[in-house]
Design an enzyme around this catalytic site. Structure first.
Site, PDB file in Angstrom:
ATOM      1  N   CYS A  76      -3.512   8.135   7.463  1.00 16.39           N
ATOM      2  CA  CYS A  76      -4.117   6.805   7.448  1.00 16.39           C
ATOM      3  C   CYS A  76      -3.174   5.810   8.131  1.00 16.39           C
ATOM      4  O   CYS A  76      -1.991   6.105   8.317  1.00 16.39           O
ATOM      5  CB  CYS A  76      -4.355   6.344   6.013  1.00 16.39           C
ATOM      6  SG  CYS A  76      -5.645   7.258   5.150  1.00 16.39           S
ATOM      7  N   HIS A  88      -5.840  -0.568   4.860  1.00 12.64           N
ATOM      8  CA  HIS A  88      -5.417   0.840   4.812  1.00 12.64           C
ATOM      9  C   HIS A  88      -6.622   1.661   5.294  1.00 12.64           C
ATOM     10  O   HIS A  88      -7.492   2.008   4.515  1.00 12.64           O
ATOM     11  CB  HIS A  88      -5.033   1.165   3.369  1.00 12.64           C
ATOM     12  CG  HIS A  88      -4.506   2.546   3.132  1.00 12.64           C
ATOM     13  ND1 HIS A  88      -3.501   2.800   2.224  1.00 12.64           N
ATOM     14  CD2 HIS A  88      -4.835   3.752   3.643  1.00 12.64           C
ATOM     15  CE1 HIS A  88      -3.246   4.104   2.194  1.00 12.64           C
ATOM     16  NE2 HIS A  88      -4.055   4.706   3.047  1.00 12.64           N
ATOM     17  N   THR A 116       0.864  -1.182   0.000  1.00 14.95           N
ATOM     18  CA  THR A 116       0.000   0.000   0.000  1.00 14.95           C
ATOM     19  C   THR A 116       0.895   1.226   0.000  1.00 14.95           C
ATOM     20  O   THR A 116       1.992   1.205   0.567  1.00 14.95           O
ATOM     21  CB  THR A 116      -1.013  -0.022   1.164  1.00 14.95           C
ATOM     22  OG1 THR A 116      -2.063   0.899   0.874  1.00 14.95           O
ATOM     23  CG2 THR A 116      -0.380   0.361   2.508  1.00 14.95           C
TER      24      THR A 116
END
Lengths: 161, 204
Positions: free
Chosen positions: A29, A46, A23
């Site tokens: 995040c 995520h 990711t």
């Protein structure tokens, strides 16, 4: 052949060895990485927000820490993972623009990290490593062969968890 | 709450007009600041799914220098002004009166000058928005960061995601031919404020 599986924002994927899950560009995040080192099954979420209480739009479990973890555990179980041999690593939760005042959600990165720790503790999943906080973006590569997590950032280069 | 997916072409045109007027103000301000003729593209007003915002502007991993400001007051939202590292270095050369190609690393003074550019751009756009809607809008102080675009915008996406699945973005692209600088300026009103804007423009 090993496969590279990409996880977007508010997204989660589970897989098995020898695949990799990646990711990119985590800011506030948080990437929640779960791995059963015995069965070599893992997942990466995520997440954007601590819990469903933070949004009116709640249909996507991968968006929230408190729903992503149980969702991932369920999916990993279907691939043969056991909760007792599963651990967690967490990455992200930065504050990209230092000291942004009047941010409606306060330091959301920090709150995402805290909510992630809370849900993992509730699920009795041990956190074996973390690279959280700070003020820089991070990209993550999770190797399902050995559970190694490689974190890349412009400030600190490569950090292996 | 307004449904962003169902904005009519007429409403999007009205929003684009904010961009147009903002652009003409910004054009003048930026050209004066840099003492160069800066071109600003025809603005776009678009509705983008939140998780696709980074892709829309070149990809999550693109390295950028960004200046972020918050809009507060009767209309709230986010402003992000971003460009490549090369443009940032050139901008610093121009702003600090150094020969082109001098700056290799952005020091604190350079960062302040770049932040100021963001404030001036934001100010000219917000003046236009404020005049058109007759609403009071106050920009926050500017914040500076250099990182991956996806990481820079994710907290904006997070803020918007509390009430929406889409972002309405007014986008201006600017460029200067001699020094080959270019960048993007984005205005992302909060969903509640979008309703206020459309109503005051008479297209609510």
């Amino acid at each position: 052949m090993d496969e590279q599986i990409k996880v977007g924002i508010a997204d989660l994927k589970v897989s098995t060895a020898p695949n990799k899950i990646i990711t990119n560009a985590l800011g506030s995040c948080v990437a929640i990485i779960l791995y059963d080192s015995v069965h070599k099954v893992g997942g990466l979420a995520h997440i954007m927000l601590p819990s469903t209480a933070f949004s009116k739009i709640r249909s996507n479990p991968a968006k929230f820490a408190d729903t992503a973890v149980p969702e991932m555990l369920g999916m990993m179980k279907q691939l043969g993972a056991l909760k007792t041999t599963t651990w967690a690593k967490i990455v992200g939760g930065a504050q990209m623009f230092a000291n942004v005042l009047a941010e409606p959600l306060g330091n959301i990165g920090q709150r995402n990290v805290q909510a992630t720790k809370d849900i993992l503790s509730k699920e009795n999943i041990r956190i074996v490593a973390e690279d959280t906080g700070g003020d820089c973006g991070k990209s993550v590569e999770f190797n399902l062969d050995n559970g190694e997590v490689t974190v890349k950032s412009i400030k600190y280069g490569v950090n292996r968890l | 709450m307004i449904d962003l997916k169902n904005l009519t072409p007429f409403q999007l045109d009205a929003l684009k007009e904010i961009g147009n007027i903002g652009a003409s103000h910004a054009d003048t301000a930026l050209s004066e600041l840099l003492r160069k003729k800066v071109w600003i593209s025809v603005p776009e007003a678009k509705v983008v799914p939140l998780d696709e915002v980074p892709q829309e502007f070149g990809g999550a991993e693109k390295m950028v220098v960004g200046v972020y400001l918050q809009m507060q007051g009767q209309i709230s939202g986010n402003i992000l002004f971003f460009f490549s590292q090369e443009t940032a270095l050139t901008l610093a050369d121009i702003l600090m009166n150094r020969p082109a190609g001098t700056t290799k690393v952005l020091n604190e003074m350079d960062q302040s000058a770049i932040k100021e550019t963001g404030t001036i751009l934001a100010g000219s756009c917000l003046t236009a928005l404020s005049a058109l809607t007759n609403k009071e809008i106050i920009p926050s102080i500017p914040y500076y960061a250099m990182d991956m675009l996806g990481a820079l915008v994710d907290f904006i996406i997070i803020n918007l995601s509390q009430n929406a699945e889409y972002a309405m973005i007014i986008q201006l692209e600017f460029s200067e031919a001699e020094y080959k600088i270019d960048g993007s300026f984005l205005l992302l009103p909060d969903p509640q404020s979008l309703e206020v804007i459309l109503t005051s423009l008479g297209v609510g």
